[in-house]
Design a protein around this motif. Structure first.
Motif, mmCIF file in Angstrom:
data_model
loop_
_atom_site.group_PDB
_atom_site.id
_atom_site.type_symbol
_atom_site.label_atom_id
_atom_site.label_comp_id
_atom_site.label_asym_id
_atom_site.label_seq_id
_atom_site.Cartn_x
_atom_site.Cartn_y
_atom_site.Cartn_z
ATOM 1 N N ALA A 227 40.187 17.867 38.871
ATOM 2 C CA ALA A 227 39.136 18.558 39.598
ATOM 3 C C ALA A 227 39.267 20.056 39.445
ATOM 4 N N ALA A 228 40.537 20.532 39.508
ATOM 5 C CA ALA A 228 40.771 21.955 39.352
ATOM 6 C C ALA A 228 40.378 22.424 37.965
ATOM 7 N N THR A 229 40.692 21.590 36.966
ATOM 8 C CA THR A 229 40.353 21.934 35.582
ATOM 9 C C THR A 229 38.852 22.084 35.414
ATOM 10 N N ALA A 230 38.108 21.192 36.061
ATOM 11 C CA ALA A 230 36.666 21.196 35.907
ATOM 12 C C ALA A 230 36.044 22.455 36.501
ATOM 13 N N GLU A 231 36.702 23.073 37.494
ATOM 14 C CA GLU A 231 36.159 24.241 38.167
ATOM 15 C C GLU A 231 36.550 25.556 37.492
ATOM 16 N N LYS A 232 37.377 25.508 36.484
ATOM 17 C CA LYS A 232 37.851 26.737 35.858
ATOM 18 C C LYS A 232 36.711 27.489 35.186
ATOM 19 N N ILE A 233 36.801 28.823 35.258
ATOM 20 C CA ILE A 233 35.761 29.699 34.729
ATOM 21 C C ILE A 233 36.349 30.505 33.575
ATOM 22 N N GLU A 234 35.512 30.820 32.623
ATOM 23 C CA GLU A 234 35.966 31.615 31.486
ATOM 24 C C GLU A 234 35.722 33.099 31.763
ATOM 25 N N PHE A 235 36.789 33.907 31.620
ATOM 26 C CA PHE A 235 36.709 35.349 31.856
ATOM 27 C C PHE A 235 36.985 36.109 30.561
ATOM 28 N N LEU A 236 36.316 37.255 30.414
ATOM 29 C CA LEU A 236 36.621 38.209 29.347
ATOM 30 C C LEU A 236 37.516 39.293 29.934
ATOM 31 N N TYR A 237 38.538 39.683 29.203
ATOM 32 C CA TYR A 237 39.444 40.704 29.745
ATOM 33 C C TYR A 237 39.727 41.789 28.718
ATOM 34 N N GLU A 238 40.067 42.963 29.243
ATOM 35 C CA GLU A 238 40.572 44.082 28.448
ATOM 36 C C GLU A 238 41.795 44.622 29.163
ATOM 37 N N GLY A 239 42.808 45.030 28.409
ATOM 38 C CA GLY A 239 44.033 45.513 29.026
ATOM 39 C C GLY A 239 44.974 46.089 27.987
ATOM 40 N N THR A 240 46.209 46.285 28.402
ATOM 41 C CA THR A 240 47.238 46.800 27.493
ATOM 42 C C THR A 240 48.449 45.877 27.533
ATOM 43 N N ALA B 69 41.155 36.874 40.320
ATOM 44 C CA ALA B 69 42.503 37.226 40.781
ATOM 45 C C ALA B 69 43.560 36.388 40.052
ATOM 46 N N LEU B 70 43.308 35.084 39.930
ATOM 47 C CA LEU B 70 44.247 34.220 39.210
ATOM 48 C C LEU B 70 44.274 34.552 37.727
ATOM 49 N N ALA B 71 43.124 34.982 37.207
ATOM 50 C CA ALA B 71 43.075 35.384 35.797
ATOM 51 C C ALA B 71 43.972 36.595 35.562
ATOM 52 N N LYS B 72 43.935 37.557 36.488
ATOM 53 C CA LYS B 72 44.775 38.755 36.371
ATOM 54 C C LYS B 72 46.254 38.392 36.489
ATOM 55 N N ASN B 73 46.567 37.476 37.407
ATOM 56 C CA ASN B 73 47.970 37.037 37.565
ATOM 57 C C ASN B 73 48.480 36.377 36.282
ATOM 58 N N GLU B 74 47.641 35.540 35.681
ATOM 59 C CA GLU B 74 48.037 34.849 34.457
ATOM 60 C C GLU B 74 48.251 35.850 33.321
ATOM 61 N N LEU B 75 47.400 36.877 33.258
ATOM 62 C CA LEU B 75 47.539 37.902 32.220
ATOM 63 C C LEU B 75 48.837 38.683 32.404
ATOM 64 N N ARG B 76 49.172 38.988 33.664
ATOM 65 C CA ARG B 76 50.421 39.722 33.923
ATOM 66 C C ARG B 76 51.634 38.899 33.505
ATOM 67 N N LYS B 77 51.540 37.567 33.723
ATOM 68 C CA LYS B 77 52.636 36.687 33.289
ATOM 69 C C LYS B 77 52.810 36.729 31.772
ATOM 70 N N GLN B 78 51.703 36.949 31.067
ATOM 71 C CA GLN B 78 51.741 37.017 29.608
ATOM 72 C C GLN B 78 52.108 38.413 29.095
ATOM 73 N N GLY B 79 52.412 39.328 30.038
ATOM 74 C CA GLY B 79 52.809 40.681 29.639
ATOM 75 C C GLY B 79 51.641 41.599 29.361
ATOM 76 N N ILE B 80 50.488 41.274 29.924
ATOM 77 C CA ILE B 80 49.288 42.093 29.724
ATOM 78 C C ILE B 80 48.892 42.740 31.043
ATOM 79 N N ASN B 81 48.673 44.048 30.996
ATOM 80 C CA ASN B 81 48.203 44.759 32.185
ATOM 81 C C ASN B 81 46.676 44.756 32.170
ATOM 82 N N PRO B 82 46.035 43.957 33.038
ATOM 83 C CA PRO B 82 44.572 43.833 32.977
ATOM 84 C C PRO B 82 43.867 45.067 33.530
ATOM 85 N N LEU B 83 43.013 45.665 32.718
ATOM 86 C CA LEU B 83 42.232 46.820 33.156
ATOM 87 C C LEU B 83 40.818 46.411 33.551
#
Length: 407
Positions: free
Chosen positions: A5-18, A35-49
């Motif tokens: 159910a959670a998978t079905a609700e996921k949204i696709e985001f475009l991001y820019e960062g460093t 917010a969760l998208a930004k958290n996931e990006l930080r885990k990947q070593g990306i600072n979301p701008l």
């Protein structure tokens, strides 16, 4: 179920960062919210701008996932694993590299299932629309034996060869069908728009018209008055035929049997079915799948209900102790060469190698048959078009020629 159910609700985001090196990066990511998208990006070593929801396409719906997409996915997974990339990270890389949004969602859904502790084969089995039992069985065999990378490579090769074979068969059918459709459209245009102009001219002559000209004019008048009935009848007939074919096993069996016996095209259909049979069984055999179990997947991969039923019959006989080559001969559908190769493979304990040779041989035969069919049809189609269009033109100019002879 909650994970799905959670998978079905996921949204696709475009991001820019460093990234950690300070370089600018941008891409796409799936998450429940920004917010969760930004958290996931930080885990990947990306600072979301900048993170924003990806806008939907203005025209058209979601892209379809084709067998070619699944074939590419299998090849990419095999490549990633051979390079030592972790499974979950492989999903992310492949999803971000795909231009097909539906494929991206499918891959990310599988990734989330695997992250939740589900095995890859089980995760794939939740998408039966895209992953058939053969695919799932081979992935499961790879997971059980610890040779998932090897199995994915075999799957990728198998899917690529099967899709290449399908493309060759479609090529054999597409050319004549396309030309016939063009010929039909040109004929209709001539009858509906051109012939009436000549009819007005002929009426001013006040003389009897030649029989051929009269026939063409009558046909033109019929097309003008009843074109909507003809168009509706053709469209309805095609729809009803394919609808009944899909729901009626008897009609499908009759159609497939007729396809195998048709001149020239029947040879391509037969060799294509044998090639698929051999290629699928070779892949399953090389993966260590028991013969009786493998025949289920082989039956579904032949692409022809006659060979499908024959495969199930072979499965039943093999389960009772009959040799594969004997069961194949009993069907009366396999050429002696294929049976002999299988016999050698069974005796030498190298069945998968012999089946691979059979598959290679018949795939090459299909290729040659397609080229021969194209060469044969070209002059025939040109002659038919010449007679059809030329006949209409002669019929229209015949009264003018007669008038000139009188003058």
């Amino acid at each position: 179920m909650a994970a799905k159910a959670a998978t079905a609700e996921k949204i696709e985001f475009l991001y820019e960062g460093t990234n950690r090196g300070g370089s600018k990066v941008k891409g796409e990511i799936f998450a429940l919210n920004d917010a969760l998208a930004k958290n996931e990006l930080r885990k990947q070593g990306i600072n979301p701008l900048k993170v924003k929801k990806k806008p939907k396409a203005l025209f058209g719906g979601a892209q379809k996932i084709t067998p070619s997409d699944i074939s590419i996915f299998a090849r990419q997974m095999a490549t990633m694993m051979s390079a030592g990339v972790p499974l979950v990270q492989s999903f992310e890389i492949i999803a971000q590299g795909s231009d097909n949004q539906s494929m991206q969602k499918l891959i990310m859904g599988i990734k989330n299932e695997v992250e939740g502790g589900v095995g890859l084969a089980e995760a794939l089995s939740k998408e039966p629309l895209y992953f058939d039992p053969l695919f799932i069985n081979l992935v499961n065999a790879g997971e059980q034996s610890g040779a998932l990378e090897t199995m994915l490579d075999k799957l990728a090769t198998y899917k690529e060869k099967v899709e290449a074979l399908k493309a060759k068969v479609k090529k054999a059918l597409f050319y004549p069908i396309a030309v016939l459709i063009v010929a039909f459209v040109v004929t209709v245009i001539l009858l509906v728009f051109v012939v009436p102009q000549f009819e007005e001219l002929f009426n001013s002559f006040g003389a009897d018209l030649p029989a051929l000209t009269r026939f063409v004019i009558d046909l033109s008048e019929f097309m003008q008055d009843w074109w909507w009935v003809i168009a509706g009848g053709i469209a309805g007939g095609v729809y009803v035929f394919f609808r009944i074919k899909k729901t009626s096993p008897k009609l499908q069996e009759s159609w497939d049997r007729m396809a195998l016996k048709a001149p020239v095209v029947g040879e391509i259909a037969t060799k294509s079915a044998i090639a698929r049979f051999a290629r699928t069984l070779e892949t399953m055999s090389a993966a260590g799948v028991p013969l009786v179990e493998a025949m289920e997947s082989v039956a579904g991969a032949t692409g022809n209900i006659i060979y499908h039923n024959a495969s199930l019959k072979i499965r039943d006989e093999v389960s009772q102790g009959t040799q594969l080559q004997t069961s194949m001969r009993n069907t009366g559908l396999f050429p002696n060469m294929a049976i002999q190769m299988v016999s050698i493979g069974e005796e030498a304990g190298s069945l998968d190698a012999m089946l691979a040779k059979v598959a290679d041989f018949y795939e090459a035969e299909v290729d040659n048959a397609v080229d021969a069919l194209t060469s044969l049809l070209e002059p025939i189609i040109m002659a038919v078009l010449g007679v059809l269009v030329g006949g209409l033109i002669v019929a229209m100019y015949l009264p003018i020629f007669k008038l000139g002879a009188v003058v």
